[in-house]
Design an enzyme around this catalytic site. Structure first.
Site, PDB file in Angstrom:
ATOM      1  N   HIS A   1      44.515  26.755  41.504  1.00 38.42           N
ATOM      2  CA  HIS A   1      44.826  27.834  42.430  1.00 38.42           C
ATOM      3  C   HIS A   1      43.564  28.594  42.816  1.00 38.42           C
ATOM      4  O   HIS A   1      42.525  28.498  42.167  1.00 38.42           O
ATOM      5  CB  HIS A   1      45.843  28.807  41.813  1.00 38.42           C
ATOM      6  CG  HIS A   1      45.328  29.542  40.624  1.00 38.42           C
ATOM      7  ND1 HIS A   1      45.109  28.946  39.406  1.00 38.42           N
ATOM      8  CD2 HIS A   1      44.960  30.852  40.459  1.00 38.42           C
ATOM      9  CE1 HIS A   1      44.645  29.828  38.542  1.00 38.42           C
ATOM     10  NE2 HIS A   1      44.537  31.003  39.159  1.00 38.42           N
TER      11      HIS A   1
ATOM     12  N   ASP B   1      42.930  32.656  43.293  1.00 33.26           N
ATOM     13  CA  ASP B   1      43.678  33.829  42.843  1.00 33.26           C
ATOM     14  C   ASP B   1      44.393  34.551  43.982  1.00 33.26           C
ATOM     15  O   ASP B   1      43.781  34.931  44.987  1.00 33.26           O
ATOM     16  CB  ASP B   1      42.737  34.815  42.145  1.00 33.26           C
ATOM     17  CG  ASP B   1      42.375  34.367  40.739  1.00 33.26           C
ATOM     18  OD1 ASP B   1      43.184  33.679  40.096  1.00 33.26           O
ATOM     19  OD2 ASP B   1      41.259  34.699  40.278  1.00 33.26           O
TER      20      ASP B   1
ATOM     21  N   HIS C   1      40.327  27.162  40.674  1.00 33.74           N
ATOM     22  CA  HIS C   1      40.138  27.049  39.237  1.00 33.74           C
ATOM     23  C   HIS C   1      41.479  26.764  38.555  1.00 33.74           C
ATOM     24  O   HIS C   1      42.552  26.934  39.138  1.00 33.74           O
ATOM     25  CB  HIS C   1      39.482  28.311  38.656  1.00 33.74           C
ATOM     26  CG  HIS C   1      40.284  29.562  38.847  1.00 33.74           C
ATOM     27  ND1 HIS C   1      40.370  30.215  40.053  1.00 33.74           N
ATOM     28  CD2 HIS C   1      41.033  30.300  37.981  1.00 33.74           C
ATOM     29  CE1 HIS C   1      41.126  31.274  39.930  1.00 33.74           C
ATOM     30  NE2 HIS C   1      41.558  31.357  38.680  1.00 33.74           N
TER      31      HIS C   1
ATOM     32  N   ARG D   1      40.005  40.966  33.050  1.00 36.81           N
ATOM     33  CA  ARG D   1      39.682  40.457  34.379  1.00 36.81           C
ATOM     34  C   ARG D   1      39.676  41.589  35.401  1.00 36.81           C
ATOM     35  O   ARG D   1      40.603  42.403  35.453  1.00 36.81           O
ATOM     36  CB  ARG D   1      40.725  39.404  34.761  1.00 36.81           C
ATOM     37  CG  ARG D   1      40.752  39.001  36.211  1.00 36.81           C
ATOM     38  CD  ARG D   1      41.799  37.928  36.415  1.00 36.81           C
ATOM     39  NE  ARG D   1      42.509  38.100  37.674  1.00 36.81           N
ATOM     40  CZ  ARG D   1      43.430  37.263  38.147  1.00 36.81           C
ATOM     41  NH1 ARG D   1      43.759  36.196  37.450  1.00 36.81           N
ATOM     42  NH2 ARG D   1      44.033  37.497  39.284  1.00 36.81           N
TER      43      ARG D   1
END
Length: 287
Positions: free
Chosen positions: A113, A115, A263, A278
């Site tokens: 995907h 993000d 990723h 994150r």
């Protein structure tokens, strides 16, 4: 021919950081930066240049970055992106905690995907630091979407040039974080339409912008036509020649460009634990 867009890695050309190419087409390990402290302007300029050149940076030999400094560093690249569904760190709404244990129902990012590509303005980039690493496993894979586009034939590039695709999230986010206190009534499930081929706003390069997690339909095509083309593009973009696989060590931070790479996080370490923080930088509308 798969892989004809690869280029030879370049030696470090910076004065204030040491950027070592991770693979011929994608990624660099960065040394000589302490992200637990404010980064001087001149050093930040080299980091930004390396980010655009290598697409994903792996900052090595790091201390644990205080949440406030993590947020401050992210904001130097632009306003921060708020995840529409995921729970955030207590006291730090800009931080999404990544955490998988033996009791987890899911681990974030198990499929390829970019993000939150379902947002109208998807993220520019994501900064993830890992504070608890499993004894082995837990690698993250990245795929070069510049190279995936460059390797398409000219007729395929011409066909895709004006096509747009729907990026949806309800099938992903509904119920996903229920074990972490997020009920479906408390989340958003955005969807957006983006070009299949986007132009990077900083480099001017074209890349594929589809992924099998969020991209659900090509507009204007029948379901059969859409599924056939999307599946071909997914398999093409996920080809091993475009991939790298990063093995984390304690306090590594990765910063990847969601506009030109995908990723995938490997959940092969159960029942061991993996945890990190994150911060995501808001991007602009793909064109």
């Amino acid at each position: 021919m798969i892989g004809n867009a690869l280029v030879a890695p370049q030696a470090n050309t910076y004065e204030l950081i040491d950027a070592k190419p991770f693979a011929p087409n994608l990624g660099a390990e960065v040394y000589g930066v302490d992200l637990s402290q404010p980064v001087p302007d001149a050093q930040f300029a080299e980091i930004r240049d390396a980010f655009l050149k290598y697409q994903v940076l792996f900052f090595k030999d790091q201390k644990e970055i205080p949440p406030e400094q993590h947020v401050a560093f992210g904001k130097r690249f632009g306003p921060l992106h708020a995840h529409p569904a995921a729970p955030t760190m207590a006291g730090h709404p800009e931080i999404f905690e990544i955490h998988a244990t033996k009791d987890s129902k899911i681990a974030n990012g198990e499929f390829w995907h970019s993000d939150v590509s379902c947002d109208d303005t998807p993220p520019l980039g994501t900064m993830l630091q890992i504070h608890i690493v499993p004894p082995c496993g837990g690698d993250t894979m990245f795929s070069d979407m510049y190279a995936a586009y460059d390797d398409l034939s000219d007729p395929m590039k011409n066909m895709l040039a004006d096509l747009k695709a729907l990026h949806s999230s309800e099938h992903i986010y509904k119920g996903r974080y229920s074990d972490r206190g997020k009920a479906d009534a408390d989340i958003d499930c955005p969807q957006a339409v983006h070009p299949i081929v986007r132009t990077h706003p900083d480099t001017g390069r074209k890349s594929l912008f589809v992924n099998r997690t969020f991209t659900t339909k090509i507009l204007g095509l029948s379901d059969r036509e859409s599924d056939t083309i999307l599946n071909m593009l997914f398999e093409h973009a996920e080809h091993i020649n475009y991939q790298i696989r990063f093995r984390w060590t304690l306090n590594d931070m990765a910063f990847w460009d969601n506009r030109c790479c995908m990723h995938r996080a490997i959940w092969d370490y159960w029942p061991a634990e993996r945890k990190g923080r994150r911060v995501t930088v808001k991007g602009d509308k793909p064109v």
